[in-house]
Design a protein around this motif. Structure first.
Motif, PDB file in Angstrom:
ATOM      1  N   THR A 100       0.825  -1.206   0.000  1.00 15.70           N
ATOM      2  CA  THR A 100       0.000   0.000   0.000  1.00 15.70           C
ATOM      3  C   THR A 100       0.861   1.259   0.000  1.00 15.70           C
ATOM      4  O   THR A 100       0.500   2.267  -0.613  1.00 15.70           O
ATOM      5  CB  THR A 100      -0.930   0.008   1.226  1.00 15.70           C
ATOM      6  N   GLY A 101       2.036   1.198   0.670  1.00 17.58           N
ATOM      7  CA  GLY A 101       2.925   2.360   0.701  1.00 17.58           C
ATOM      8  C   GLY A 101       3.533   2.689  -0.635  1.00 17.58           C
ATOM      9  O   GLY A 101       4.038   3.809  -0.818  1.00 17.58           O
ATOM     10  N   GLU A 103       1.849   3.157  -3.303  1.00 14.67           N
ATOM     11  CA  GLU A 103       0.910   4.009  -4.020  1.00 14.67           C
ATOM     12  C   GLU A 103       0.335   5.137  -3.164  1.00 14.67           C
ATOM     13  O   GLU A 103      -0.107   6.142  -3.702  1.00 14.67           O
ATOM     14  CB  GLU A 103      -0.253   3.163  -4.562  1.00 14.67           C
ATOM     15  N   GLU A 104       0.301   4.967  -1.848  1.00 13.35           N
ATOM     16  CA  GLU A 104      -0.350   5.934  -0.979  1.00 13.35           C
ATOM     17  C   GLU A 104       0.656   6.510   0.008  1.00 13.35           C
ATOM     18  O   GLU A 104       1.790   6.023   0.139  1.00 13.35           O
ATOM     19  CB  GLU A 104      -1.502   5.268  -0.204  1.00 13.35           C
ATOM     20  N   ASP A 105       0.208   7.565   0.708  1.00  7.78           N
ATOM     21  CA  ASP A 105       1.045   8.180   1.729  1.00  7.78           C
ATOM     22  C   ASP A 105       0.890   7.433   3.051  1.00  7.78           C
ATOM     23  O   ASP A 105       0.168   6.440   3.146  1.00  7.78           O
ATOM     24  CB  ASP A 105       0.686   9.657   1.891  1.00  7.78           C
ATOM     25  N   GLY A 106       1.563   7.942   4.087  1.00 11.56           N
ATOM     26  CA  GLY A 106       1.566   7.255   5.374  1.00 11.56           C
ATOM     27  C   GLY A 106       0.202   7.191   6.026  1.00 11.56           C
ATOM     28  O   GLY A 106      -0.168   6.170   6.626  1.00 11.56           O
ATOM     29  N   GLN A 107      -0.585   8.262   5.934  1.00 11.86           N
ATOM     30  CA  GLN A 107      -1.909   8.257   6.544  1.00 11.86           C
ATOM     31  C   GLN A 107      -2.821   7.229   5.887  1.00 11.86           C
ATOM     32  O   GLN A 107      -3.564   6.513   6.563  1.00 11.86           O
ATOM     33  CB  GLN A 107      -2.522   9.649   6.448  1.00 11.86           C
ATOM     34  N   ALA A 108      -2.758   7.133   4.558  1.00  7.61           N
ATOM     35  CA  ALA A 108      -3.573   6.143   3.859  1.00  7.61           C
ATOM     36  C   ALA A 108      -3.132   4.726   4.192  1.00  7.61           C
ATOM     37  O   ALA A 108      -3.959   3.816   4.306  1.00  7.61           O
ATOM     38  CB  ALA A 108      -3.516   6.387   2.349  1.00  7.61           C
TER      39      ALA A 108
END
Length: 502
Positions: A100-101, A103-108
């Motif tokens: 997931t990291g 494609e997305e940032d830390g919060q996501a």
């Protein structure tokens, strides 16, 4: 030059004198000319399934399983099924966070990982509940199809008798009687104590709350011993369903109080403030505002207490004893409950008794489900949500109020009567706004000399003046100043020049 309207997504012609501060590359200008809707606002999708998300979940699950197989089979001397599944799950979470990291940032990433953890916990609890219910029903499938299982007791049946003989009617009746006694004691006391803790804060209420929280973890055997010592040993009473109901109520009471207290705390304070601002006393506010608002939560609190008390075994064994015969009198004679019957049935090595035990456990779960449905029906929906019957009742009340208000504001009705029932209907309105607080009546006729004066008749200042002697002019009051009129006793005005009233 061509620009894009972000709201409409259509190209527009820019004015000739538009500022050219932001440079636009040729490639961007070519893409805008080819697809001007590309810059339109598209809301970001924050929920649901996406293709990349599903692939990441399945890929991480497969990778975690492979890591567990390598650790437990090849690389490390690990063993055990529980350790294997824990290792596979932790590896799955770590690999899913990495995927997931990308494609997305830390919060996501944190959001996706916590979502997976919550879904896993919910699925695990649902699987455990399904397994318990399914296993119990499957093991009791041999006893449940027999009608005598629900209508007969075990007085004339033994461990070696087939399932066509004997049943659990005595245990079902005993459970219903005991739980009814416990509810009759627990519901009023528990709700009253919860209202006290919520509405009357103070040192004593904090002390009571501490005792209630401590009693929540009270072992059931201690409650049974207390009732056994007080009711049976000291008072000399015999073992009965009533004593078992007392012991079960001791176990249910702290659960109901604690849950009801939490629910009453959720009632908005503005509702109670509004009720008290309208002049309602505290007891009426609690009865008509607080309890109806928290009715659904209070029903849940009662269900939690019932689920705790209906499955108790040791208090029933100490206070009610055990019997194989049907006993409907809770004040005398031993009585048995479904949990105690299940405990005695499954101790036997005979398959028929074990089947009876699992069948009794399935009936107990069905009984709890029925009680839960009844409590939810009584509790109704949450605050602000009405069912069809409540909506129809509210609509009827609104129509009655509308009709009543329309009758009060009918044009034929007036707040101030302008005529007398004894007159012919001719009324006289006061002039100049004088005497608005009095009703305008017809001129009074001269009183008869023989008629006695009424004591309750209000007299005007002129009536109280001394009468003039024969031959002397009548005494006159002080003349009214200019541009003013003096109100006579009969409500008329007096002309300052002539003294005639008109």
């Amino acid at each position: 030059m061509t620009v894009v309207d972000l709201e409409k997504g259509a190209p527009q012609d820019a004015p000739q004198d538009a500022p050219q501060d932001a440079p636009v590359s040729p490639a961007a200008r070519t893409s805008l000319a080819a697809d001007p809707v590309a810059l339109s606002d598209v809301p970001r999708r924050i929920g649901g399934f996406t293709r990349s998300g599903v692939l990441s979940v399945f890929g991480a699950a497969a990778s975690g399983l492979c890591v567990a197989v390598l650790l437990f089979g090849e690389l490390a001397p690990f063993s055990g099924a529980l350790g294997f599944f824990v290792t596979a799950y932790l590896s799955f979470l770590g690999i899913y966070a990495v995927l997931t990291g990308l494609e997305e940032d830390g919060q996501a990433v944190r959001d996706r990982v916590m979502t997976v953890v919550l879904w896993s916990a919910g699925g695990l609890m649902f699987a455990a509940l399904t397994m318990v219910v399914g296993f119990t029903a499957w093991r009791g499938r041999e006893a449940l199809p027999h009608a005598n299982f629900f209508t007969q007791d075990m007085q004339a049946a033994g461990p070696l008798d087939p399932l066509s003989d004997g049943g659990i009617a005595h245990a079902m009746l005993g459970t219903l009687i005991m739980i009814a006694i416990a509810l009759a004691i627990t519901v009023p006391l528990g709700l009253a104590c919860a209202v006290y803790l919520n509405q009357i804060p103070g040192r004593f209420s904090r002390f009571v709350r501490t005792i209630v929280e401590a009693m929540t973890a009270l072992p059931s055997i201690v409650a049974g011993l207390m009732v056994y010592a007080v009711w049976i040993l000291n008072l000399g009473m015999q073992k009965s369903g009533l004593a078992a109901g007392f012991a079960i109520s001791v176990m249910m009471l702290p659960i109901v109080i604690r849950a009801a207290d939490v629910v009453l705390r959720l009632v908005p304070g503005t509702l109670t403030e509004a009720s008290e601002a309208l002049g309602a006393p505290r007891w009426r506010t609690v009865w008509h505002v607080v309890l109806p608002t928290a009715r659904s939560g209070l029903a849940t609190a009662v269900i939690l207490g019932t689920a705790r008390g209906i499955g108790e075994t040791s208090p029933v064994l100490l206070t009610a004893g055990f019997t194989a015969a049907l006993n409907g009198d809770p004040t005398s004679g031993p009585m048995v409950s479904l949990p105690l019957a299940v405990f005695n049935f499954v101790k036997s090595p005979e398959p028929t008794m074990i089947a009876r035990g699992f069948g009794a456990a399935a009936v107990l779960m069905a009984l709890v489900l029925v009680l839960f449905v009844i409590a939810r029906v009584i509790g109704g929906r949450g605050p602000g949500h009405q069912n069809k019957r409540q909506a129809r009742r509210a609509a009827r009340a609104s129509r009655r109020d509308t009709t009543r208000f329309a009758e009060l504001h009918t044009p034929g009705l007036e707040l101030f009567e302008t005529g007398s029932s004894e007159t012919d209907g001719e009324t006289e309105r006061p002039e100049g706004g004088a005497g608005l607080h009095q009703s305008a009546a017809a001129p009074r006729s001269a009183p008869s000399p023989d008629a006695p004066a009424a004591d309750n008749v209000e007299q005007s200042p002129e009536d109280n003046a001394p009468a003039a002697a024969d031959g002397d002019p009548a005494p006159q009051g002080p003349p009214a100043p200019d541009n003013e009129t003096r109100t006579g006793g009969a409500g008329g005005n007096t002309d300052p020049a002539t003294g005639d009233s008109h």
